[in-house]
Design a protein around this motif. Structure first.
Motif: not given
Length: 333
Positions: A84-99, A169-177
């Protein structure tokens, strides 16, 4: 026993009549426009994010892939996280939300994050507001997300403005992905015709190579605000990107507009011919190695960032590039 359906609200005034029907047992909210089904906000317990699925045109034609909920003939089963249609990202604090999806084995889940539905805040005047949490594998919350969907339509169009307000909530970094951020997995009619063997992954992670692809009814083509077409839109920064395709004899345009208020506007395109239509404000050097600096984005606890996009679905004739440009200017005025 039939699930309890609760009519939440309808819009009034000069806009379309948008109604919301909430079904907590089925973990969804159905959205209708002028009495016709448009889409559903769904949050199944076995999915790693809430999504809008399915999405149909004003004339009732599906623009989203049916898999994994309602597979269709000749439909690919690759990338089970693309629903469907979603929103997330592949590298937030080193975690992959996308896949992240049910296809990821338990032994690897610690490297992935999930967007977990919390509650519905409100529904009315064409708006659906929800709360979700971006969590790691152990359930620790990195960010909260207040999502606002604004729905509208005419006899030939449907539109969604999706705003994600992320609060750290914690320090967050969106790293390039390259894996991000607003994603739409489309019906096969909007895929690019292919004349070469393709590999598809099924729900069990088994890869099948198909020597000959069935291109019947497959006719998608991308175009962007720079004038690029087809595969050339990938990695380009564009204020809008559009996907055109013909389904059941109907010419349909899907237009995604990036907000000028988003970080790193205009977004990079992560649009692929196999059916992924995505725009990404945090791709940076994953798309363009010539950039002098990383496109990372940092939030300290309590800090917020918004990501805003408009999606317009038009049937009964494609948008021209001039019409798409006018819609983008109107949105970003």
């Amino acid at each position: 026993m039939l699930p309890l359906l609760t009519l939440l609200a309808c819009s009034d005034g000069g806009k379309a009549d948008v109604a919301f029907v909430r079904d907590d047992a089925a973990r969804k909210v159905d959205i209708t426009i002028d009495g016709e089904y448009f889409t559903s906000y769904i949050y199944p317990v076995d999915m790693e994010k809430p999504v809008l699925w399915p999405i149909v045109t004003a004339s009732g034609k599906d623009i989203t892939r049916g898999f994994p909920f309602a597979p269709r003939a000749f439909e690919s089963t690759d990338h089970p996280h693309q629903v469907g249609l979603w929103f997330n990202f592949g590298n937030v604090n080193g975690l992959d939300f996308w896949n992240n999806s049910y296809a990821i084995p338990a032994s690897r889940k610690a490297s992935y994050g999930s967007v977990v539905f919390d509650r519905i805040v409100s529904a009315g005047d064409g708006r659906l507001v929800t709360l979700s949490n971006w969590v790691d594998y152990e359930g620790n919350v990195l960010m909260t997300e207040e999502t606002t969907f604004v729905f509208d339509g005419t006899k030939d169009e449907r539109s969604i403005v999706r705003t994600a307000r992320l609060t750290a909530v914690d320090p967050v970094v969106f790293n390039e992905s390259k894996e991000g951020m607003l994603g739409l997995r489309v019906d096969r009619a909007f895929q690019k015709p292919s004349d070469k063997p393709e590999k598809y992954t099924d729900a069990n992670g088994i890869v099948t190579e198909v020597a000959t692809v069935n291109n019947e009814g497959v006719c998608g083509e991308y175009v962007n605000s720079l004038g690029d077409r087809g595969d050339d839109v990938w990695s380009k920064r564009a204020e809008w990107t559009m996907l055109n395709g013909t389904k059941d004899g109907d010419d349909i345009s899907i237009l995604i507009i990036d907000s000028k208020y988003n970080p790193n506007f205009p977004a990079w395109s992560h649009a692929r011919g196999y059916g992924l239509f995505a725009v990404n404000n945090m791709g940076g050097r994953e798309f363009d190695r010539s950039l002098p600096e990383a496109a990372e984005y940092r939030l300290q606890p309590g800090e917020r960032v918004n990501f805003i996009y408009k999606i317009i679905i038009k049937d009964h004739g494609f948008f021209t590039s001039q019409e798409a440009e006018a819609r983008a200017r109107e949105f970003n005025r």
